[in-house]
Scaffold this motif. Structure first.
Motif, mmCIF file in Angstrom:
data_model
loop_
_atom_site.group_PDB
_atom_site.id
_atom_site.type_symbol
_atom_site.label_atom_id
_atom_site.label_comp_id
_atom_site.label_asym_id
_atom_site.label_seq_id
_atom_site.Cartn_x
_atom_site.Cartn_y
_atom_site.Cartn_z
ATOM 1 N N VAL A 59 -9.054 -11.376 11.797
ATOM 2 C CA VAL A 59 -10.160 -10.191 11.660
ATOM 3 C C VAL A 59 -10.415 -10.076 10.085
ATOM 4 C CG1 VAL A 59 -9.397 -9.105 13.554
ATOM 5 C CG2 VAL A 59 -8.477 -8.306 11.650
ATOM 6 N N TYR A 60 -11.498 -9.256 9.906
ATOM 7 C CA TYR A 60 -11.610 -8.919 8.377
ATOM 8 C C TYR A 60 -12.036 -7.453 8.477
ATOM 9 C CZ TYR A 60 -16.825 -9.989 8.666
ATOM 10 O OH TYR A 60 -18.144 -9.966 9.058
ATOM 11 N N TRP A 61 -12.099 -6.771 7.363
ATOM 12 C CA TRP A 61 -12.428 -5.532 6.802
ATOM 13 C C TRP A 61 -13.217 -5.316 5.687
ATOM 14 C CZ3 TRP A 61 -11.792 -1.357 9.970
ATOM 15 C CH2 TRP A 61 -12.262 -0.146 9.738
ATOM 16 N N PHE A 62 -14.519 -5.064 5.870
ATOM 17 C CA PHE A 62 -15.414 -4.865 4.496
ATOM 18 C C PHE A 62 -14.880 -3.730 3.824
ATOM 19 C CE2 PHE A 62 -19.109 -4.602 1.960
ATOM 20 C CZ PHE A 62 -19.527 -5.936 1.592
ATOM 21 N N SER A 63 -15.018 -3.723 2.400
ATOM 22 C CA SER A 63 -14.336 -2.941 1.818
ATOM 23 C C SER A 63 -15.612 -2.151 1.055
ATOM 24 C CB SER A 63 -13.071 -3.284 0.798
ATOM 25 O OG SER A 63 -12.734 -2.333 0.022
ATOM 26 N N TYR A 64 -15.298 -0.616 0.748
ATOM 27 C CA TYR A 64 -16.067 -0.093 -0.296
ATOM 28 C C TYR A 64 -15.147 0.838 -0.989
ATOM 29 C CZ TYR A 64 -20.291 -1.128 2.497
ATOM 30 O OH TYR A 64 -21.185 -1.777 3.049
ATOM 31 N N ALA A 65 -13.919 0.184 -1.302
ATOM 32 C CA ALA A 65 -12.872 0.845 -1.824
ATOM 33 C C ALA A 65 -13.100 1.237 -3.254
ATOM 34 C CB ALA A 65 -11.441 0.495 -1.769
ATOM 35 N N ASP A 66 -12.873 2.854 -3.443
ATOM 36 C CA ASP A 66 -13.358 2.936 -4.966
ATOM 37 C C ASP A 66 -12.051 3.163 -5.676
ATOM 38 O OD1 ASP A 66 -12.309 5.467 -4.079
ATOM 39 O OD2 ASP A 66 -14.047 6.479 -4.041
ATOM 40 N N SER A 67 -10.739 2.892 -5.371
ATOM 41 C CA SER A 67 -9.607 3.213 -5.997
ATOM 42 C C SER A 67 -8.422 2.453 -5.173
ATOM 43 C CB SER A 67 -9.311 4.593 -6.007
ATOM 44 O OG SER A 67 -9.026 5.268 -4.930
ATOM 45 N N VAL A 68 -7.448 2.112 -5.860
ATOM 46 C CA VAL A 68 -6.127 1.689 -4.838
ATOM 47 C C VAL A 68 -5.849 2.516 -3.808
ATOM 48 C CG1 VAL A 68 -3.796 1.225 -5.045
ATOM 49 C CG2 VAL A 68 -5.245 0.366 -6.912
ATOM 50 N N LYS A 69 -5.883 3.688 -3.892
ATOM 51 C CA LYS A 69 -5.651 4.769 -2.748
ATOM 52 C C LYS A 69 -6.620 4.685 -1.716
ATOM 53 C CE LYS A 69 -5.142 9.848 -1.986
ATOM 54 N NZ LYS A 69 -5.323 11.247 -2.526
ATOM 55 N N ASP A 70 -7.746 4.489 -2.118
ATOM 56 C CA ASP A 70 -8.983 4.260 -1.250
ATOM 57 C C ASP A 70 -8.514 2.945 -0.243
ATOM 58 O OD1 ASP A 70 -11.015 5.218 0.289
ATOM 59 O OD2 ASP A 70 -12.448 4.382 -0.949
ATOM 60 N N ALA A 71 -8.167 2.009 -1.091
ATOM 61 C CA ALA A 71 -7.959 0.676 -0.292
ATOM 62 C C ALA A 71 -6.855 0.661 0.763
ATOM 63 C CB ALA A 71 -7.759 -0.498 -1.521
ATOM 64 N N LYS A 72 -5.686 1.460 0.364
ATOM 65 C CA LYS A 72 -4.620 1.757 1.381
ATOM 66 C C LYS A 72 -5.269 2.554 2.403
ATOM 67 C CE LYS A 72 -1.051 1.496 -2.401
ATOM 68 N NZ LYS A 72 -0.015 2.583 -3.092
ATOM 69 N N THR A 73 -6.051 3.631 2.062
ATOM 70 C CA THR A 73 -6.710 4.180 3.359
ATOM 71 C C THR A 73 -7.575 3.358 4.394
ATOM 72 O OG1 THR A 73 -6.844 6.169 1.987
ATOM 73 C CG2 THR A 73 -8.312 6.087 3.992
ATOM 74 N N GLU A 74 -8.372 2.417 3.756
ATOM 75 C CA GLU A 74 -8.910 1.378 4.528
ATOM 76 C C GLU A 74 -7.996 0.565 5.202
ATOM 77 O OE1 GLU A 74 -13.271 0.737 1.825
ATOM 78 O OE2 GLU A 74 -11.481 -0.969 1.849
ATOM 79 N N ALA A 75 -6.868 0.155 4.582
ATOM 80 C CA ALA A 75 -6.158 -0.577 5.364
ATOM 81 C C ALA A 75 -5.587 0.042 6.788
ATOM 82 C CB ALA A 75 -4.936 -0.930 4.491
ATOM 83 N N ASP A 76 -5.264 1.404 6.312
ATOM 84 C CA ASP A 76 -4.406 2.199 7.448
ATOM 85 C C ASP A 76 -5.657 2.463 8.762
ATOM 86 O OD1 ASP A 76 -2.169 2.811 6.377
ATOM 87 O OD2 ASP A 76 -3.029 4.640 5.463
ATOM 88 N N VAL A 77 -6.897 2.675 8.324
ATOM 89 C CA VAL A 77 -7.885 2.623 9.112
ATOM 90 C C VAL A 77 -8.102 1.316 10.117
ATOM 91 C CG1 VAL A 77 -10.265 2.877 9.813
ATOM 92 C CG2 VAL A 77 -9.209 4.392 8.074
ATOM 93 N N CYS A 78 -7.979 0.110 9.287
ATOM 94 C CA CYS A 78 -8.041 -1.218 9.982
ATOM 95 C C CYS A 78 -6.990 -1.599 10.811
ATOM 96 C CB CYS A 78 -8.000 -2.160 8.531
ATOM 97 S SG CYS A 78 -7.959 -3.863 9.288
#
Length: 324
Positions: A59-78
């Motif tokens: 699978v893949y997750w398309f990112s719009y992360a604006d920070s390291v913290k946001d990238a971790k949130t994206e990972a949690d949602v994924c």
């Protein structure tokens, strides 16, 4: 191993067509952004149908992360989105940050550079990996060269988009086309291929030619010597391997590679007075003659239908020659 990648943008009525066409894996978009509401609209359908079709799944997750913290949130949602399919996901969970990501961040006043992209990618991959999945990142040639410090991501798989005859850089999955066409699918499908980056070999001879095609009449691209290291990309099943060396991709005879590749075919002579010539053409002198029952080891079949048997050339006439 060949595969596809799909998302909500792909409408598919017959998922069995992929396996029938020799495509064994699918990388499916799970969603984008940092909200569960951004789950890909066709994720569940694509997952269930590809699993039913017997495909390996990533699978893949398309990112719009604006920070390291946001990238971790994206990972949690994924992780929440893909959790019901954890036992079915045998390929990596990929982080996808590219032009649309940067454009979105620019509108928010966030600028990106190599450190920023590397850091958000690593944050996402670290979180995915810590939850029992294999992690990786998708990128194109521009981002590979200009927006990544790859040494900080060496523990993660690389999925590289490079729509050329071979990937320019070593990668684990190579996206080689966006123009795949399958019956039962509306529009184009992205095409991918796994690449065994550990499948390195060493040249075992000197003055060994790297050729444009798998025969001895093909253009010479480079000359390798004993000890030169190459990456093996493919094997034609006839004693030649497609390889990459210092940015050049071509074909080498397996006899001069330290790999357990395919063996040459055998030429079986079915007639008498078959001429072996010094070159690939009837104007070359006859070196010797072969008779029914004789055999020769095939080096290659040239475009002009001449067989290179190492000690000379034989014209390939199926009336009195068999190759197997």
């Amino acid at each position: 191993m060949k595969g596809i990648d799909i998302s909500t943008h792909n409408s598919i009525s017959d998922y069995s067509i992929f396996k029938k066409c020799g495509y064994d894996f699918a990388i499916i978009r799970a969603g984008f952004g940092n909200s569960i509401h951004q789950k890909d609209a066709k994720f569940d359908k694509h997952m269930k149908e590809c699993i039913k079709a017997g495909m390996q799944i990533g699978v893949y997750w398309f990112s719009y992360a604006d920070s390291v913290k946001d990238a971790k949130t994206e990972a949690d949602v994924c992780l929440d989105v893909i959790a019901p399919y954890k036992d079915n996901i045998t390929l990596p969970v990929f982080f996808d940050f590219e032009y649309a990501s940067a454009e979105y961040l620019s509108r928010k006043g966030v600028s990106i550079d190599k450190n920023f992209v590397t850091n958000v990618t690593k944050a996402f991959c670290d979180k995915i990996s810590s939850n029992g999945y294999e992690a990786g990142y998708y990128t194109n040639l521009d981002y590979y060269r200009n927006y990544y410090n790859h040494e900080y991501l060496k523990n993660y798989k690389l999925w590289l988009a490079d729509w050329d005859s071979a990937p320019e850089y070593e990668c684990d999955i190579w996206q080689n086309s966006s123009k795949g066409v399958f019956a039962g699918c509306d529009g184009y499908i992205d095409i991918n291929q796994t690449v065994n980056t550990t499948n390195k070999a060493v040249c075992t001879g000197n003055a060994v030619r790297l050729r444009a095609q798998a025969h001895t009449e093909a253009d010479i691209l480079d000359v390798l010597n004993k000890g030169d290291v190459i990456v093996v990309l493919d094997d034609d099943g006839w004693g030649w391997s497609k390889v990459k060396h210092e940015g050049k991709t071509g074909w080498m005879y397996n006899e001069y590679l330290s790999v357990d590749g395919s063996k040459p075919k055998t030429v079986y002579i079915q007639g008498n007075y078959v001429n072996v010539r010094s070159g690939a053409g009837k104007n070359y002198p006859v070196l010797r003659q072969l008779f029914k029952g004789d055999t020769e080891t095939l080096v290659s079949i040239g475009s002009s239908n001449w067989l290179d048997v190492g000690t000379g050339y034989i014209y390939y006439d199926k009336n009195y020659i068999e190759v197997k």
